[in-house]
Motif scaffolding. Structure first.
Motif, PDB file in Angstrom:
ATOM      1  N   THR A  62      34.556  33.879  51.849  1.00 55.40           N
ATOM      2  CA  THR A  62      33.457  33.712  50.420  1.00 55.40           C
ATOM      3  C   THR A  62      34.539  34.690  48.705  1.00 55.40           C
ATOM      4  OG1 THR A  62      32.118  35.746  50.844  1.00 55.40           O
ATOM      5  CG2 THR A  62      31.951  32.897  52.073  1.00 55.40           C
ATOM      6  N   SER A  63      33.340  34.468  47.816  1.00 54.17           N
ATOM      7  CA  SER A  63      33.770  35.576  46.794  1.00 54.17           C
ATOM      8  C   SER A  63      35.370  35.455  46.540  1.00 54.17           C
ATOM      9  CB  SER A  63      33.350  36.590  46.793  1.00 54.17           C
ATOM     10  OG  SER A  63      31.703  36.221  47.034  1.00 54.17           O
ATOM     11  N   SER A  64      36.584  34.421  46.939  1.00 59.98           N
ATOM     12  CA  SER A  64      37.430  34.450  46.575  1.00 59.98           C
ATOM     13  C   SER A  64      37.729  33.355  45.411  1.00 59.98           C
ATOM     14  CB  SER A  64      38.471  34.654  48.140  1.00 59.98           C
ATOM     15  OG  SER A  64      37.301  35.161  48.497  1.00 59.98           O
ATOM     16  N   VAL A  65      38.648  33.703  44.973  1.00 59.84           N
ATOM     17  CA  VAL A  65      39.624  32.823  44.221  1.00 59.84           C
ATOM     18  C   VAL A  65      40.912  32.008  43.913  1.00 59.84           C
ATOM     19  CG1 VAL A  65      39.708  32.380  41.349  1.00 59.84           C
ATOM     20  CG2 VAL A  65      38.050  33.778  42.042  1.00 59.84           C
ATOM     21  N   LEU A  66      41.122  31.175  44.182  1.00 58.51           N
ATOM     22  CA  LEU A  66      42.821  30.912  44.080  1.00 58.51           C
ATOM     23  C   LEU A  66      43.083  30.413  42.710  1.00 58.51           C
ATOM     24  CD1 LEU A  66      44.712  28.648  46.305  1.00 58.51           C
ATOM     25  CD2 LEU A  66      44.639  27.629  44.298  1.00 58.51           C
ATOM     26  N   HIS A  67      43.958  30.723  42.132  1.00 65.60           N
ATOM     27  CA  HIS A  67      45.095  30.258  41.543  1.00 65.60           C
ATOM     28  C   HIS A  67      46.294  29.802  41.076  1.00 65.60           C
ATOM     29  CE1 HIS A  67      47.192  32.869  37.060  1.00 65.60           C
ATOM     30  NE2 HIS A  67      46.443  31.569  36.957  1.00 65.60           N
ATOM     31  N   PHE A  68      45.991  28.926  40.135  1.00 63.94           N
ATOM     32  CA  PHE A  68      47.612  28.009  40.326  1.00 63.94           C
ATOM     33  C   PHE A  68      48.223  27.846  38.950  1.00 63.94           C
ATOM     34  CE2 PHE A  68      50.238  23.231  40.471  1.00 63.94           C
ATOM     35  CZ  PHE A  68      50.308  24.244  41.258  1.00 63.94           C
ATOM     36  N   VAL A  69      49.189  27.642  38.702  1.00 65.73           N
ATOM     37  CA  VAL A  69      49.739  27.686  37.418  1.00 65.73           C
ATOM     38  C   VAL A  69      51.243  26.667  37.949  1.00 65.73           C
ATOM     39  CG1 VAL A  69      51.081  28.122  36.077  1.00 65.73           C
ATOM     40  CG2 VAL A  69      48.864  29.379  36.499  1.00 65.73           C
ATOM     41  N   PRO A  70      51.260  25.863  37.720  1.00 63.47           N
ATOM     42  CA  PRO A  70      53.020  25.042  38.357  1.00 63.47           C
ATOM     43  C   PRO A  70      53.825  25.936  37.973  1.00 63.47           C
ATOM     44  CG  PRO A  70      51.240  23.340  36.637  1.00 63.47           C
ATOM     45  CD  PRO A  70      51.109  24.635  36.328  1.00 63.47           C
ATOM     46  N   GLY A  71      54.677  25.914  38.775  1.00 67.41           N
ATOM     47  CA  GLY A  71      56.114  26.513  39.202  1.00 67.41           C
ATOM     48  C   GLY A  71      55.698  27.603  39.418  1.00 67.41           C
ATOM     49  N   GLN A  72      54.131  28.337  39.284  1.00 70.60           N
ATOM     50  CA  GLN A  72      54.211  29.332  40.687  1.00 70.60           C
ATOM     51  C   GLN A  72      54.319  29.454  41.697  1.00 70.60           C
ATOM     52  OE1 GLN A  72      52.565  32.276  37.841  1.00 70.60           O
ATOM     53  NE2 GLN A  72      54.052  31.441  35.182  1.00 70.60           N
ATOM     54  N   LYS A  73      53.815  30.243  42.492  1.00 71.14           N
ATOM     55  CA  LYS A  73      54.031  30.345  43.801  1.00 71.14           C
ATOM     56  C   LYS A  73      52.166  30.987  43.298  1.00 71.14           C
ATOM     57  CE  LYS A  73      54.857  32.736  48.480  1.00 71.14           C
ATOM     58  NZ  LYS A  73      54.728  33.765  48.140  1.00 71.14           N
ATOM     59  N   PRO A  74      50.993  29.822  43.916  1.00 70.30           N
ATOM     60  CA  PRO A  74      50.204  30.346  44.032  1.00 70.30           C
ATOM     61  C   PRO A  74      49.330  31.262  44.793  1.00 70.30           C
ATOM     62  CG  PRO A  74      50.418  28.454  45.712  1.00 70.30           C
ATOM     63  CD  PRO A  74      51.560  28.651  44.937  1.00 70.30           C
ATOM     64  N   THR A  75      48.254  31.872  43.974  1.00 67.13           N
ATOM     65  CA  THR A  75      47.598  33.514  44.009  1.00 67.13           C
ATOM     66  C   THR A  75      46.105  32.690  44.689  1.00 67.13           C
ATOM     67  OG1 THR A  75      49.186  33.968  42.236  1.00 67.13           O
ATOM     68  CG2 THR A  75      47.188  35.490  43.225  1.00 67.13           C
ATOM     69  N   VAL A  76      45.988  34.108  45.627  1.00 71.47           N
ATOM     70  CA  VAL A  76      45.119  33.705  46.361  1.00 71.47           C
ATOM     71  C   VAL A  76      44.229  35.390  46.369  1.00 71.47           C
ATOM     72  CG1 VAL A  76      43.239  32.969  48.044  1.00 71.47           C
ATOM     73  CG2 VAL A  76      45.197  32.831  48.040  1.00 71.47           C
ATOM     74  N   TYR A  77      43.246  34.746  45.460  1.00 70.08           N
ATOM     75  CA  TYR A  77      42.452  36.185  45.160  1.00 70.08           C
ATOM     76  C   TYR A  77      41.257  36.706  46.559  1.00 70.08           C
ATOM     77  CZ  TYR A  77      44.515  36.708  40.993  1.00 70.08           C
ATOM     78  OH  TYR A  77      45.508  37.292  39.988  1.00 70.08           O
ATOM     79  N   LEU A  78      41.244  37.214  47.966  1.00 68.67           N
ATOM     80  CA  LEU A  78      40.806  37.138  48.645  1.00 68.67           C
ATOM     81  C   LEU A  78      40.050  38.124  48.386  1.00 68.67           C
ATOM     82  CD1 LEU A  78      41.235  35.161  51.786  1.00 68.67           C
ATOM     83  CD2 LEU A  78      42.961  36.752  52.002  1.00 68.67           C
ATOM     84  N   HIS A  79      38.405  37.498  48.831  1.00 68.51           N
ATOM     85  CA  HIS A  79      37.977  38.784  48.823  1.00 68.51           C
ATOM     86  C   HIS A  79      37.027  39.623  50.101  1.00 68.51           C
ATOM     87  CE1 HIS A  79      33.127  40.305  48.018  1.00 68.51           C
ATOM     88  NE2 HIS A  79      34.410  40.909  47.537  1.00 68.51           N
ATOM     89  N   GLN A  80      37.777  41.474  50.650  1.00 66.37           N
ATOM     90  CA  GLN A  80      37.506  41.700  52.428  1.00 66.37           C
ATOM     91  C   GLN A  80      37.074  42.752  51.486  1.00 66.37           C
ATOM     92  OE1 GLN A  80      41.335  39.705  54.616  1.00 66.37           O
ATOM     93  NE2 GLN A  80      41.331  41.519  54.287  1.00 66.37           N
ATOM     94  N   PRO A  81      35.270  42.930  51.129  1.00 69.97           N
ATOM     95  CA  PRO A  81      34.773  44.174  51.176  1.00 69.97           C
ATOM     96  C   PRO A  81      35.050  45.428  51.692  1.00 69.97           C
ATOM     97  CG  PRO A  81      33.169  42.389  51.377  1.00 69.97           C
ATOM     98  CD  PRO A  81      34.626  41.548  51.064  1.00 69.97           C
TER      99      PRO A  81
END
Ligand code: GLY
Ligand code: MN
Ligand code: MN
Length: 426
Positions: A62-81
């Motif tokens: 939960t509370s995590s965000v995926l960031h996608f921009v074409p041409g770039q490796k997708p990023t996951v901001y993984l919430h591990q509080p």
């Protein structure tokens, strides 16, 4: 190529196309986070944004965000509080993580500045909405992504198949518990134990219905009282399971005795299997729904409920009294998966026919879509009343079958170019 890698490649291609078509340079996809009940510090089980779990196959994130921009490796901001209240599992080293740039965040303040990224859209429920309204869940982008979700990757089909394998263990335990004379509640618990799910992990609330209760289509209770075996008649169970966020959705009906109702179930099952075989790419699903009305009318004629022939019963609308819901729906990340009334990536709607408003799928079938086939026939007192005294109904037969409630048989099927793959009959 491994299944998950091929899946991610499809998501990258589909999302790149969706962003181009809707005029965005990138997208943030938020998992969502648990919200408390009104005036309470407790909340219901949290359901992850399906767009997030399309990419990230971890059900508890939960509370995590995926960031996608074409041409770039997708990023996951993984919430591990850093949290001493809960057990925190480190998923950053999971196998799936190698296809992402994973940034573990311990606190919200470590999330990126969403507004700083140029020309981005935000996909997520409203509890966190950092971008302007027009860029939050923009329709044009969602239409493209939802349409892309119809045709499943091999990885997704594998997950739905595993969800079937789990659910079938539950169904077998439930069947045994029924014939042992257990209560609805006991059957429900036997189901959960056999598929090793807790209540929160289920894709939807189990429908566990004895005797007349199957006539309540979404029967929501589980009686704790055992019915004496001499009075036990029928059992309908509609229950699925969850595998990496993908659902199965299976219904079976049983008769306690070897009686006319058992014969009716057998004939319904044969008709349901014929319908499953019709689910080939290009097939009009509305036509399959109409075919189901004919088959169900044949069953009701065979068992003496319809005095008129099946064609006449359908023409008069009588079959709709006994089969008031749709033949099925798409299945995937959601039990009633998206886009059932949509025929293209622009979101063009094909509404169900006026006489069949509850039909959830109206398009022609597409290769690798996963669908349910779930014809039913029920003796619903409220609906029977609407046609009370109709001359083409044998009301003695209705009285005979009403204590059994009804029948539904539901399988999960992969649409193929030629033939089908039934994930439930394995
Ligand atoms: N379990 C809900 C449905 O069959 O659609
Ligand atoms: Mn179901
Ligand atoms: Mn269903």
């Amino acid at each position: 190529m491994n299944l998950f890698k091929a899946h991610i490649n499809k998501l990258i291609a589909a999302t790149t196309n969706a962003l181009e078509q809707s005029g965005y340079d990138g997208v943030w996809i938020y998992s969502g986070h648990p919200e408390n009940n009104f005036l309470d510090d407790m909340g219901p089980a949290h359901t992850i944004n399906p767009h997030f779990k399309w990419w990230v196959p971890v059900a508890h994130v939960t509370s995590s965000v995926l960031h996608f921009v074409p041409g770039q490796k997708p990023t996951v901001y993984l919430h591990q509080p850093a949290d001493f209240w809960h057990k925190i599992i480190d998923n950053s080293q999971d196998k799936w993580a190698q296809y992402f740039d994973v940034k573990v965040i311990g606190h919200y303040s470590e999330l990126p500045d969403f507004k700083a990224a140029k020309n981005h859209a935000w996909i997520g429920s409203k509890e966190l909405q950092p971008l302007e309204e027009k860029d939050t869940n923009p329709k044009a982008l969602l239409n493209h992504l939802h349409f892309a979700r119809i045709q499943k990757t091999d990885y997704e089909i594998h997950c739905i198949k595993q969800a079937n394998v789990l659910a079938l263990k539950g169904h077998e335990a439930a069947r045994k518990a029924f014939y042992d004379g257990c209560s609805e509640y006991e059957i429900h618990m036997a189901y959960l134990q056999a598929c090793e799910h807790n209540e929160y992990e289920m894709p939807y609330g189990n429908i566990v219905a004895l005797n007349e209760n199957p006539s309540v289509l979404h029967y929501q209770f589980q009686s704790r009282t055992r019915i004496p075996q001499a009075d036990l008649k029928s059992f309908l169970i509609d229950a699925g399971a969850n595998f990496k966020g993908y659902a199965s959705d299976i219904t079976r009906t049983y008769s306690f005795n070897d009686d006319a109702f058992a014969g009716m179930i057998q004939m319904m099952d044969a008709k349901q299997q014929i319908l499953c075989q019709q689910a080939i790419a290009g097939q009009d699903y509305v036509q399959m729904h109409l075919n189901a009305h004919h088959y169900i009318s044949e069953v009701l004629h065979e068992f003496g409920v319809f005095k008129c022939d099946p064609e006449s019963a359908v023409a008069q609308g009588l079959s709709r009294t006994f089969f008031p819901h749709g033949l099925g729906h798409y299945l995937g990340l959601q039990v009633h998966d998206v886009s059932g009334h949509v025929i293209d990536e622009l979101g063009t709607v094909k509404a169900p026919p006026a006489e069949h408003p509850f039909l959830r799928l109206t398009d022609s079938l597409r290769e690798n879509a996963v669908i349910t086939i779930e014809p039913g026939l029920y003796f619903v007192p409220m609906l029977m009343q609407e046609i009370a005294g109709h001359k083409d109904i044998n009301w003695d037969k209705v009285a005979e079958f009403q204590p059994y409630g009804g029948i539904r048989i539901e399988d999960n099927v992969v649409v193929k170019k030629e033939g089908i793959e039934n994930l439930t009959r394995i």
